[in-house]
Design an enzyme around this catalytic site. Sequence first.
Site, PDB file in Angstrom:
ATOM      1  N   CYS A 283     -32.785-114.316  14.403  1.00 30.76           N
ATOM      2  CA  CYS A 283     -33.414-115.614  14.194  1.00 30.76           C
ATOM      3  C   CYS A 283     -34.890-115.463  14.529  1.00 30.76           C
ATOM      4  CB  CYS A 283     -32.766-116.617  15.138  1.00 30.76           C
ATOM      5  SG  CYS A 283     -33.771-118.068  15.406  1.00 30.76           S
TER       6      CYS A 283
ATOM      7  N   LYS B 135      -2.739 -91.139  31.157  1.00 32.72           N
ATOM      8  CA  LYS B 135      -3.502 -90.335  30.204  1.00 32.72           C
ATOM      9  C   LYS B 135      -4.829 -91.044  29.994  1.00 32.72           C
ATOM     10  CE  LYS B 135      -3.434 -87.792  25.907  1.00 32.72           C
ATOM     11  NZ  LYS B 135      -4.846 -87.915  25.740  1.00 32.72           N
TER      12      LYS B 135
ATOM     13  N   CYS C  79     -31.030-123.221  15.337  1.00 30.61           N
ATOM     14  CA  CYS C  79     -32.328-123.919  15.281  1.00 30.61           C
ATOM     15  C   CYS C  79     -32.885-124.033  13.870  1.00 30.61           C
ATOM     16  CB  CYS C  79     -33.344-123.227  16.172  1.00 30.61           C
ATOM     17  SG  CYS C  79     -33.998-121.701  15.473  1.00 30.61           S
TER      18      CYS C  79
ATOM     19  N   SER D 214      -4.868 -77.953  24.848  1.00 33.47           N
ATOM     20  CA  SER D 214      -4.553 -79.361  24.614  1.00 33.47           C
ATOM     21  C   SER D 214      -3.076 -79.607  24.889  1.00 33.47           C
ATOM     22  CB  SER D 214      -4.931 -79.755  23.196  1.00 33.47           C
ATOM     23  OG  SER D 214      -4.288 -78.891  22.306  1.00 33.47           O
TER      24      SER D 214
ATOM     25  N   ASP E  63     -27.651-106.041  48.116  1.00 35.84           N
ATOM     26  CA  ASP E  63     -28.544-105.016  47.571  1.00 35.84           C
ATOM     27  C   ASP E  63     -29.574-104.577  48.612  1.00 35.84           C
ATOM     28  OD1 ASP E  63     -27.186-105.271  45.290  1.00 35.84           O
ATOM     29  OD2 ASP E  63     -28.824-106.120  44.093  1.00 35.84           O
ATOM     30  N   SER E  64     -30.074-105.560  49.381  1.00 37.69           N
ATOM     31  CA  SER E  64     -31.134-105.228  50.346  1.00 37.69           C
ATOM     32  C   SER E  64     -30.592-104.304  51.435  1.00 37.69           C
ATOM     33  CB  SER E  64     -31.707-106.488  50.953  1.00 37.69           C
ATOM     34  OG  SER E  64     -30.665-107.204  51.567  1.00 37.69           O
ATOM     35  N   GLU E  65     -29.337-104.517  51.828  1.00 37.27           N
ATOM     36  CA  GLU E  65     -28.751-103.644  52.854  1.00 37.27           C
ATOM     37  C   GLU E  65     -28.570-102.228  52.302  1.00 37.27           C
ATOM     38  OE1 GLU E  65     -25.630-105.973  55.445  1.00 37.27           O
ATOM     39  OE2 GLU E  65     -25.497-106.618  53.379  1.00 37.27           O
TER      40      GLU E  65
ATOM     41  N   GLU F 167     -11.139 -85.850  33.751  1.00 37.81           N
ATOM     42  CA  GLU F 167     -11.663 -86.668  32.668  1.00 37.81           C
ATOM     43  C   GLU F 167     -12.831 -87.520  33.162  1.00 37.81           C
ATOM     44  OE1 GLU F 167      -9.666 -86.101  29.973  1.00 37.81           O
ATOM     45  OE2 GLU F 167      -9.839 -87.841  28.645  1.00 37.81           O
TER      46      GLU F 167
HETATM   47  S1  IVH Z   1      -3.389 -82.295  31.684  1.00 33.86           S
HETATM   48  C1  IVH Z   1      -3.104 -77.900  29.409  1.00 33.86           C
HETATM   49  N1  IVH Z   1      -3.530 -84.760  32.479  1.00 33.86           N
HETATM   50  O1  IVH Z   1      -5.548 -85.201  27.301  1.00 33.86           O
HETATM   51  C2  IVH Z   1      -3.696 -79.257  29.268  1.00 33.86           C
HETATM   52  N2  IVH Z   1      -4.670 -84.184  30.486  1.00 33.86           N
HETATM   53  O2  IVH Z   1      -4.427 -83.738  24.825  1.00 33.86           O
HETATM   54  C3  IVH Z   1      -3.585 -80.002  30.532  1.00 33.86           C
HETATM   55  N3  IVH Z   1      -5.900 -86.054  29.491  1.00 33.86           N
HETATM   56  O3  IVH Z   1      -8.082 -83.043  26.572  1.00 33.86           O
HETATM   57  C4  IVH Z   1      -4.118 -81.377  30.413  1.00 33.86           C
HETATM   58  N4  IVH Z   1      -5.365 -87.557  30.995  1.00 33.86           N
HETATM   59  O4  IVH Z   1      -8.599 -84.525  28.492  1.00 33.86           O
HETATM   60  C5  IVH Z   1      -3.899 -83.877  31.535  1.00 33.86           C
HETATM   61  N5  IVH Z   1      -3.556 -86.903  33.369  1.00 33.86           N
HETATM   62  C6  IVH Z   1      -3.950 -86.035  32.425  1.00 33.86           C
HETATM   63  C7  IVH Z   1      -4.782 -86.403  31.352  1.00 33.86           C
HETATM   64  C8  IVH Z   1      -5.115 -85.439  30.394  1.00 33.86           C
HETATM   65  C9  IVH Z   1      -6.054 -87.321  29.897  1.00 33.86           C
HETATM   66  C10 IVH Z   1      -6.506 -85.505  28.258  1.00 33.86           C
HETATM   67  C11 IVH Z   1      -7.234 -84.225  28.483  1.00 33.86           C
HETATM   68  C12 IVH Z   1      -6.942 -83.347  27.290  1.00 33.86           C
HETATM   69  C13 IVH Z   1      -6.043 -84.179  26.482  1.00 33.86           C
HETATM   70  C14 IVH Z   1      -4.906 -83.323  26.014  1.00 33.86           C
END
Ligand code: IVH
Length: 679
Positions: free
Chosen positions: A430, A117, A415, A84, A35-37, A177
């Site tokens: 407690c 994922k 205790c 999504s 930490d000091s470094e 993410e």
């Molecule tokens: S690609 C068009 N790659 O999964 C969408 N998503 O259900 C392209 N997520 O909200 C998304 N890991 O946050 C992609 N390697 C990954 C991912 C990823 C997690 C999440 C992302 C998104 C959700 C989709």
Amino acid sequence: MTHDATVIAQMRQLIQLIAKHNHAYYVMDQPTIEDSEYDQLFHQLKALEQKYPEAIQADSPINKVGGQPLSKFDSITHVVPMLSLGNVFNKEDLFAFAKRIEERLPNQKIEYDVELKFDGLAISLWYENGVLVRGVTRGDGEMGEDITQNVKTIRNLPKVLSTTTGSVPTLLEVRGEVLMPKAGFEKLNSENEAKGEKTFANPRNAAAGSLRQLDPNIAASRPLAFYAYGIAQCQPHHGQTTMSASLDWLTQFGFAIGEKHFICDSIQDVQAIYEQMIIDRPRLLVEIDGMVIKVNDLKQQQTLGFLSREPRWATAYKFPAVAALTTVDNIDWQVGRTGTITPVARLNPVAVGGVTVSNVTLHNIGEIHRLDVRVGDTVSVYRSGDVIPKVEKVWPEFRPVDAVEVQLPKCCPVCESPIVMPEGEALARCSGGLYCAAQRIEAIRHFVSRKAMDIEGLGDRWAESLLHLNLLNDVADIYHLHEHREKLLTIEKMGEKSVQNLMDSIENSKKTSFSNFIFALGIRGVGETTARMLANTFQTLDALRTADLEALKKTPDVGDITAEWIIDFFQAPHNLEVLDRLLAAGIHWDAPTAPTRQPLNGESWVVTGTLASMGRDDATQLLQALGARVSGSVSSKTKRVVAGEKAGSKLDRAEKLGIPVLNEEQFIALMKEHGQIQD
Ligand code: IVH
């Protein structure tokens, strides 16, 4: 090289070193230097910046934190919507996904990019001419929240793009993410537990809670990390032709991508990788809830396009949630280091996703009531990844007739002091703070700390060894350590000189002040200021320990719950024994002089900005000595504000609310008038 260039090169080198060590510390949880470094690197950079402010680099960590808290986040529309992914849960679904793709791309070779994922929160990052200008949450996909301030505190995320191998895009929007790596999550939770603060159920909640903080200083204190998984916009085009190459391309700028990603020639290979990852998952640094399967070729992705709000070229392949049925054999109560009482269900051991689970925390009595779990019940135990297992559900249809309802015990299992739980609190505790073996180390550390009894060296250096030797059963034993000189000398690194220093320090601590003594007792909710108010109000220990609830509630700075904690503390018989032994050992303080007139009695003051002649702590003490309460925020109840140089939002707020503001000169004049500062 010009003089400036040398300075900039030095700064860049320091920034890179600090970023590297931050990553090792916060993300990998494996610090590579002392930490000091680390502090030295930081100070060296700070000194350079003070000397050459014109050369300060935009990504300097020095002033990274310390942004002003926001009152709310602004909404931002995503230029490229954040869509999504579809889901598949088994081999059949996965093969059907591949078949749909093959039909749309007849006679073409298809490669799959298989990624982790991440189980965190999706965000979008904008870089203009290489500088991070904006961070936005996914929101509903069309519109998210501007969390730029918090995002800038994420340590493994480049704030400025630089590369040695190419040029920096004029516009780059990276998607990825934010999450809390497992090691950081566990550390944060155990630190919070030791402090008696709220713990997070899983890394995802911890990451979400941290990003949602309006105060960037809080986000900065959390070990968050960002992993990139896509590029939404890049001008000029990055020139890569595949998904995996575009992610690798991002790493040259310092972006982290998943610790593993794979390229597969066939969907059978994808399935094999998926099965292997179920096994490898507990050993990853981050929490994942499945794999993401993407067509690797970017042109093919374009051809495939989107179906409503999901890409046809990608899908999430979720891991099966792991759960198993078992029975509750018993419920035990554990006492934490700050006295919190936590119920733990002892289970008939059961394998959940390859790990045998025999204990699971039920967090608090409220959770027991919510689940309505009884001893003898059949429960489903759930584990996602290697996050702490939890009871998901109770099956009342399997409840035996002799199932036993669970009650919060009346006495501490360690205790035997009474257990208390003021109304409105979720956690039971407690009340034997000074005596309870479970709370011993914290009680001792607090008791000897500088603003309490001020016994140097004991808390951080010797407390653990003294506990191991059974020399400290409670804080009063500190004053009997001199009877065990021989034993003390057996402690490693404890020589004659250290023993003597420790004894001197203990002896000197016997003369103290009433307020320091009250603070040292470690009564819940009684910090330094409250201790001072209690000392002023009650003047003697006898008066304080016999005070009733009403009298306590009337004391400035004592809230209703704290008043109850104080009563509980002085009602626990063991605490009273320890108190008597402390006094018998010779702890004393000057008898109160006739109560001094307190010209600012009960007034609420705020000190903000930088004062030239003293620190804010000193100003606070001067005000408190005159009976004022010093608060951290300005409200309509604030009587006056003392504003030094660079006072920010607090001063604005005071002006808005029409609260009188004193500058440093006026403040000093007032202190002189009341005899707090000599002419
Ligand atoms: S690609 C068009 N790659 O999964 C969408 N998503 O259900 C392209 N997520 O909200 C998304 N890991 O946050 C992609 N390697 C990954 C991912 C990823 C997690 C999440 C992302 C998104 C959700 C989709």
